[in-house]
Design a protein around this motif. Structure first.
Motif, PDB file in Angstrom:
ATOM      1  N   VAL A   1       0.847  -1.199   0.000  1.00  0.00           N
ATOM      2  CA  VAL A   1       0.000   0.000   0.000  1.00  0.00           C
ATOM      3  C   VAL A   1       0.877   1.241   0.000  1.00  0.00           C
ATOM      4  O   VAL A   1       1.995   1.221   0.518  1.00  0.00           O
ATOM      5  N   GLU A   2       0.363   2.310  -0.599  1.00  0.00           N
ATOM      6  CA  GLU A   2       1.058   3.593  -0.607  1.00  0.00           C
ATOM      7  C   GLU A   2       0.087   4.699  -0.210  1.00  0.00           C
ATOM      8  O   GLU A   2      -1.071   4.708  -0.616  1.00  0.00           O
ATOM      9  N   GLY A   3       0.599   5.610   0.600  1.00  0.00           N
ATOM     10  CA  GLY A   3      -0.127   6.832   0.922  1.00  0.00           C
ATOM     11  C   GLY A   3      -1.319   6.661   1.838  1.00  0.00           C
ATOM     12  O   GLY A   3      -2.226   7.498   1.822  1.00  0.00           O
ATOM     13  N   LEU A   4      -1.309   5.638   2.688  1.00  0.00           N
ATOM     14  CA  LEU A   4      -2.441   5.448   3.590  1.00  0.00           C
ATOM     15  C   LEU A   4      -2.477   6.565   4.629  1.00  0.00           C
ATOM     16  O   LEU A   4      -1.518   6.787   5.361  1.00  0.00           O
ATOM     17  N   THR A   5      -3.598   7.261   4.666  1.00  0.00           N
ATOM     18  CA  THR A   5      -3.792   8.364   5.602  1.00  0.00           C
ATOM     19  C   THR A   5      -5.099   8.171   6.344  1.00  0.00           C
ATOM     20  O   THR A   5      -6.160   8.063   5.731  1.00  0.00           O
ATOM     21  N   LEU A   6      -4.988   8.093   7.666  1.00  0.00           N
ATOM     22  CA  LEU A   6      -6.162   8.045   8.538  1.00  0.00           C
ATOM     23  C   LEU A   6      -6.337   9.453   9.081  1.00  0.00           C
ATOM     24  O   LEU A   6      -5.656   9.856  10.019  1.00  0.00           O
ATOM     25  N   GLN A   7      -7.240  10.167   8.497  1.00  0.00           N
ATOM     26  CA  GLN A   7      -7.299  11.622   8.661  1.00  0.00           C
ATOM     27  C   GLN A   7      -7.783  12.055  10.037  1.00  0.00           C
ATOM     28  O   GLN A   7      -7.183  12.925  10.674  1.00  0.00           O
ATOM     29  N   ASP A   8      -8.895  11.468  10.499  1.00  0.00           N
ATOM     30  CA  ASP A   8      -9.515  11.998  11.712  1.00  0.00           C
ATOM     31  C   ASP A   8      -9.927  10.891  12.681  1.00  0.00           C
ATOM     32  O   ASP A   8     -10.783  11.092  13.529  1.00  0.00           O
ATOM     33  N   GLU A   9      -9.278   9.731  12.563  1.00  0.00           N
ATOM     34  CA  GLU A   9      -9.517   8.664  13.527  1.00  0.00           C
ATOM     35  C   GLU A   9      -8.811   8.988  14.854  1.00  0.00           C
ATOM     36  O   GLU A   9      -8.013   9.913  14.940  1.00  0.00           O
ATOM     37  N   LYS A  10      -9.085   8.202  15.881  1.00  0.00           N
ATOM     38  CA  LYS A  10      -8.486   8.442  17.191  1.00  0.00           C
ATOM     39  C   LYS A  10      -6.967   8.398  17.114  1.00  0.00           C
ATOM     40  O   LYS A  10      -6.270   9.184  17.784  1.00  0.00           O
ATOM     41  N   TYR A  11      -6.443   7.480  16.298  1.00  0.00           N
ATOM     42  CA  TYR A  11      -4.992   7.369  16.111  1.00  0.00           C
ATOM     43  C   TYR A  11      -4.682   7.657  14.649  1.00  0.00           C
ATOM     44  O   TYR A  11      -4.718   6.763  13.808  1.00  0.00           O
ATOM     45  N   PRO A  12      -4.375   8.901  14.307  1.00  0.00           N
ATOM     46  CA  PRO A  12      -4.151   9.281  12.908  1.00  0.00           C
ATOM     47  C   PRO A  12      -2.889   8.637  12.333  1.00  0.00           C
ATOM     48  O   PRO A  12      -1.977   8.219  13.054  1.00  0.00           O
ATOM     49  N   LEU A  13      -2.854   8.580  11.004  1.00  0.00           N
ATOM     50  CA  LEU A  13      -1.705   8.060  10.265  1.00  0.00           C
ATOM     51  C   LEU A  13      -1.575   8.899   9.005  1.00  0.00           C
ATOM     52  O   LEU A  13      -2.577   9.175   8.337  1.00  0.00           O
ATOM     53  N   ILE A  14      -0.363   9.291   8.666  1.00  0.00           N
ATOM     54  CA  ILE A  14      -0.166  10.203   7.540  1.00  0.00           C
ATOM     55  C   ILE A  14       0.745   9.582   6.490  1.00  0.00           C
ATOM     56  O   ILE A  14       1.907   9.237   6.786  1.00  0.00           O
ATOM     57  N   ASP A  15       0.222   9.399   5.291  1.00  0.00           N
ATOM     58  CA  ASP A  15       1.012   9.023   4.109  1.00  0.00           C
ATOM     59  C   ASP A  15       1.922   7.829   4.385  1.00  0.00           C
ATOM     60  O   ASP A  15       3.126   7.856   4.133  1.00  0.00           O
ATOM     61  N   TRP A  16       1.340   6.748   4.870  1.00  0.00           N
ATOM     62  CA  TRP A  16       2.092   5.555   5.273  1.00  0.00           C
ATOM     63  C   TRP A  16       2.197   4.570   4.124  1.00  0.00           C
ATOM     64  O   TRP A  16       1.220   4.321   3.405  1.00  0.00           O
ATOM     65  N   ASN A  17       3.374   3.992   3.939  1.00  0.00           N
ATOM     66  CA  ASN A  17       3.625   3.003   2.893  1.00  0.00           C
ATOM     67  C   ASN A  17       4.072   1.683   3.515  1.00  0.00           C
ATOM     68  O   ASN A  17       4.734   1.667   4.551  1.00  0.00           O
ATOM     69  N   SER A  18       3.720   0.579   2.858  1.00  0.00           N
ATOM     70  CA  SER A  18       4.205  -0.725   3.314  1.00  0.00           C
ATOM     71  C   SER A  18       4.263  -1.686   2.133  1.00  0.00           C
ATOM     72  O   SER A  18       3.385  -1.685   1.269  1.00  0.00           O
TER      73      SER A  18
END
Length: 220
Positions: free
Chosen positions: A165-182
């Motif tokens: 995956v590329e660019g995974l962003t959890l915008q407004d969840e309790k635990y945000p994540l920004i532009d994550w790749n795996s």
């Protein structure tokens, strides 16, 4: 239009209340799942599988009650669940395909069911498929930006990349994540909604999003 598919997983993981609420919808019974539907007073459009987990009397009961019963040998090119999804999509082009009875029991069966929508034959229906049991509702997503609505009673929100995956962003969840790749599958578990609607996005890959809760009374 929605088609519901009940496969032969452990009955204690099947949300019988929800199935009863959908008794007048279209159903496909897979292996023992067809027997379970009949016991609940629901006559599926078709029953499919090798039926190696039911008795000859139960199979005869299916053949007496249903217009279509397709019996396959145990050694075949498709799993029973694959056969059920093939018939759910055949000539119907459903907007939604909800699969029940696909969790619990053997891990190899569970993994086969989770990865089924990624297969070429079923990929056109990937975003229409959900896997549902007493604790979990899992949906599949292709790259894009999404708004997800909180399902009543589901405390947790998990994001699982089933492919790189590329660019995974959890915008407004309790635990945000920004532009994550795996490059490997990964499960971001135990996240939570911060409002009745939250948002996420990703640029490449296939994601599963799971709304879930801790164990409740079985069958709910």
């Amino acid at each position: 239009m929605r088609v519901n598919v009940l496969v032969g997983g452990p009955i204690e993981m099947v949300p019988t209340k929800l199935i009863n609420e959908r008794r007048n919808e279209k159903w496909v019974g897979v292996d023992r799942g067809a027997v379970t539907l009949l016991k609940m007073g629901i006559v599926p459009m078709i029953a499919v599988g090798d039926f190696d987990s039911i008795t000859s009397n139960e199979l005869q009961g299916l053949e007496n009650a249903l217009h279509q019963v397709k019996v396959y040998p145990p050694e075949k090119n498709y799993t029973d669940t694959q056969l059920g999804i093939r018939f759910a999509t055949q000539d119907k082009n459903p907007d939604e395909i909800d699969i029940f009875g696909a969790t619990g029991g053997r891990l190899d069966h569970l993994l086969a069911n989770i990865f089924l929508p990624l297969q070429a034959e079923f990929r056109p229906y990937l975003t229409r498929i959900k896997i549902i049991d007493c604790q979990n509702i899992m949906a599949y997503y292709l790259p894009g930006r999404y708004t997800i609505s909180h399902i009543k009673g589901k405390k947790y929100l998990a994001f699982v990349n089933l492919t790189p995956v590329e660019g995974l962003t959890l915008q407004d969840e309790k635990y945000p994540l920004i532009d994550w790749n795996s490059k490997i599958p990964f499960s971001w578990t135990s996240n939570e909604f911060t409002a009745e609607e939250n948002h996420f996005s990703f640029k490449k890959g296939i994601m599963a999003v799971i709304q879930c809760n801790d164990p409740l009374k079985l069958g709910n």
